[in-house]
Design a protein around this motif. Structure first.
Motif, short mmCIF file in Angstrom:
data_model
loop_
_atom_site.label_atom_id
_atom_site.label_comp_id
_atom_site.label_asym_id
_atom_site.label_seq_id
_atom_site.Cartn_x
_atom_site.Cartn_y
_atom_site.Cartn_z
N ALA A 6 14.23 56.88 -9.77
CA ALA A 6 14.36 58.33 -9.84
C ALA A 6 13.73 58.91 -11.10
CB ALA A 6 15.83 58.74 -9.76
N SER A 7 13.64 58.11 -12.16
CA SER A 7 13.02 58.57 -13.41
C SER A 7 11.56 58.17 -13.49
CB SER A 7 13.78 58.01 -14.62
OG SER A 7 13.66 56.60 -14.67
N VAL A 8 11.06 57.49 -12.44
CA VAL A 8 9.69 56.96 -12.42
C VAL A 8 9.41 56.21 -13.72
CG1 VAL A 8 7.30 57.45 -11.80
CG2 VAL A 8 9.08 59.02 -11.09
N HIS A 9 10.33 55.35 -14.08
CA HIS A 9 10.25 54.62 -15.34
C HIS A 9 10.74 53.20 -15.08
CE1 HIS A 9 9.72 54.33 -19.63
NE2 HIS A 9 10.95 53.91 -19.81
N ALA A 10 10.52 52.34 -16.06
CA ALA A 10 10.86 50.93 -15.92
C ALA A 10 12.33 50.75 -15.51
CB ALA A 10 10.59 50.20 -17.23
N PRO A 11 12.61 50.02 -14.43
CA PRO A 11 11.63 49.50 -13.48
C PRO A 11 11.11 50.59 -12.54
CG PRO A 11 13.82 48.97 -12.73
CD PRO A 11 13.98 49.63 -14.07
N LEU A 12 9.81 50.60 -12.31
CA LEU A 12 9.23 51.63 -11.46
C LEU A 12 9.59 51.43 -9.99
CD1 LEU A 12 7.27 54.04 -11.06
CD2 LEU A 12 5.45 52.37 -10.78
N LEU A 13 9.54 50.18 -9.52
CA LEU A 13 9.68 49.94 -8.08
C LEU A 13 10.60 48.75 -7.83
CD1 LEU A 13 8.70 50.92 -5.32
CD2 LEU A 13 6.74 49.38 -5.54
N CYS A 14 11.79 49.02 -7.31
CA CYS A 14 12.81 48.00 -7.05
C CYS A 14 12.88 47.66 -5.57
CB CYS A 14 14.20 48.49 -7.46
SG CYS A 14 14.46 48.73 -9.22
N VAL A 15 13.18 46.41 -5.28
CA VAL A 15 13.58 46.02 -3.92
C VAL A 15 15.05 46.39 -3.77
CG1 VAL A 15 13.83 44.14 -2.27
CG2 VAL A 15 11.90 44.14 -3.88
N VAL A 16 15.35 47.34 -2.90
CA VAL A 16 16.72 47.83 -2.78
C VAL A 16 17.40 47.40 -1.48
CG1 VAL A 16 16.39 49.80 -4.31
CG2 VAL A 16 15.90 50.05 -1.87
N ASP A 17 16.62 47.05 -0.47
CA ASP A 17 17.18 46.60 0.80
C ASP A 17 16.36 45.42 1.31
OD1 ASP A 17 19.29 48.58 1.44
OD2 ASP A 17 17.61 49.99 1.47
N VAL A 18 17.00 44.29 1.46
CA VAL A 18 16.35 43.14 2.10
C VAL A 18 16.88 43.10 3.53
CG1 VAL A 18 16.07 40.65 2.11
CG2 VAL A 18 16.09 41.89 -0.05
N PHE A 19 16.00 43.38 4.50
CA PHE A 19 16.43 43.43 5.89
C PHE A 19 16.60 42.02 6.46
CE2 PHE A 19 13.53 47.33 5.65
CZ PHE A 19 14.55 48.14 5.17
N LYS A 20 15.64 41.15 6.19
CA LYS A 20 15.74 39.78 6.69
C LYS A 20 14.81 38.88 5.91
CE LYS A 20 16.53 37.36 11.04
NZ LYS A 20 16.53 37.48 12.53
N VAL A 21 15.23 37.63 5.69
CA VAL A 21 14.44 36.61 5.00
C VAL A 21 14.25 35.44 5.94
CG1 VAL A 21 14.30 35.10 2.99
CG2 VAL A 21 15.42 37.33 2.78
N ALA A 22 13.02 34.99 6.13
CA ALA A 22 12.74 33.92 7.09
C ALA A 22 13.54 32.66 6.79
CB ALA A 22 11.25 33.61 7.11
N SER A 23 13.59 32.26 5.52
CA SER A 23 14.28 31.03 5.14
C SER A 23 15.79 31.23 5.01
CB SER A 23 13.75 30.50 3.81
OG SER A 23 14.09 31.39 2.75
N GLY A 24 16.21 32.48 4.89
CA GLY A 24 17.62 32.79 4.66
C GLY A 24 18.01 32.83 3.20
N ASP A 25 17.22 32.17 2.33
CA ASP A 25 17.61 32.09 0.92
C ASP A 25 16.43 32.27 -0.05
OD1 ASP A 25 16.23 29.75 1.33
OD2 ASP A 25 17.91 28.42 0.88
N LEU A 26 15.30 32.72 0.45
CA LEU A 26 14.10 32.95 -0.36
C LEU A 26 13.70 31.70 -1.15
CD1 LEU A 26 12.25 35.42 -0.64
CD2 LEU A 26 13.34 35.91 -2.82
N SER A 27 13.78 30.56 -0.50
CA SER A 27 13.43 29.29 -1.15
C SER A 27 11.95 28.94 -1.02
CB SER A 27 14.29 28.16 -0.58
OG SER A 27 14.16 28.10 0.83
N LEU A 28 11.18 29.78 -0.32
CA LEU A 28 9.73 29.60 -0.16
C LEU A 28 9.39 28.21 0.42
CD1 LEU A 28 10.09 31.98 -2.22
CD2 LEU A 28 7.85 31.35 -3.12
N PRO A 29 10.04 27.82 1.53
CA PRO A 29 9.82 26.49 2.06
C PRO A 29 8.60 26.35 2.96
CG PRO A 29 11.43 27.60 3.40
CD PRO A 29 11.07 28.55 2.29
N GLY A 30 8.00 27.48 3.36
CA GLY A 30 6.90 27.42 4.31
C GLY A 30 5.66 26.74 3.75
N LYS A 31 4.90 26.08 4.64
CA LYS A 31 3.65 25.46 4.27
C LYS A 31 2.53 25.99 5.17
CE LYS A 31 5.39 22.91 1.07
NZ LYS A 31 5.10 23.25 -0.37
N PRO A 32 1.43 26.46 4.58
CA PRO A 32 0.35 27.01 5.40
C PRO A 32 -0.23 25.99 6.38
CG PRO A 32 0.10 27.65 3.10
CD PRO A 32 1.18 26.62 3.14
#
Length: 211
Positions: free
Chosen positions: A183-209
């Motif tokens: 709201a103040s356009v100041h640090a932090p400028l852009l926050c993640v405020v809603d996580v709708f869904k995570v593929a891994s369930g825990d953001l563990s970055l398990p995927g392999k290309p």
């Protein structure tokens, strides 16, 4: 959030020097966009995001500066792709509500909430290494102009790499999320405020290309 952010599958595959970031949702991808608030402060961003273990240096940022993520976003209250005229009307500064791609660098920031992520701010006076297509915002973001495709239940963006090997060796995850400009356009400028869904369930970055 609706079915258009109900993440079913996320993946990355490589073809020659191209990394193809792909995500499937149970609804129509990209159907929902944030309601405009009429100003930058307090405005919302909807996003499809692939956090990775790729070092941000590989796309033009400082080494080890956070979690490098590819993001496909839409936000009606500001335009952060000043080099590109996505809607073809001759004005490059009014396209924020169209889905477009970014690299962003994320870190946990307690000012956004417990364990919440934010796009990394650039402190006043700092001159960090930045990509050539950095849009001028005081955060670690790049606007490279790779046009995403949103069709039926699929989001896809094709990204060229000088060294595709850094993608093949990476881990990744998939996330659908909402972000908000402070709201103040100041640090932090852009926050993640809603996580709708995570593929891994825990953001563990398990995927392999895939190749």
């Amino acid at each position: 959030m609706g079915a258009d952010f109900d993440l079913v599958q996320a993946g990355i595959r490589t073809e020659k020097n191209i990394a193809i970031f792909q995500m499937t949702v149970s609804g129509k991808a990209g159907r929902s966009r944030p309601a405009p608030v009429g100003k930058l402060a307090g405005s919302d961003v909807f996003s499809y995001v692939w956090p990775t273990t790729i070092d941000p240096y590989e796309v033009g940022f400082e080494r080890a500066s956070g979690i490098l993520a590819m993001a496909v976003t839409a936000h009606p209250d500001f335009d952060d792709t000043p080099l590109f005229d996505e809607n073809g009307d001759g004005k490059p500064d009014n396209d924020g509500n169209l889905w477009h791609s970014h690299w962003v660098v994320l870190q946990k920031n307690p000012a956004c909430g417990a364990d919440a992520l934010a796009v990394v701010d650039i402190p006043a006076g700092a001159r960090p290494r930045l990509p050539k297509t950095w849009p001028g915002l005081p955060i670690l973001i790049d606007s490279p102009g790779w046009q995403p495709s949103l069709q039926a239940g699929t989001v896809e963006v094709r990204v060229p790499f000088d060294d595709i090997g850094v993608v093949g060796a990476a881990g990744f995850d998939g996330v659908t999320a909402g972000l908000r400009v402070n709201a103040s356009v100041h640090a932090p400028l852009l926050c993640v405020v809603d996580v709708f869904k995570v593929a891994s369930g825990d953001l563990s970055l398990p995927g392999k290309p895939e190749r």
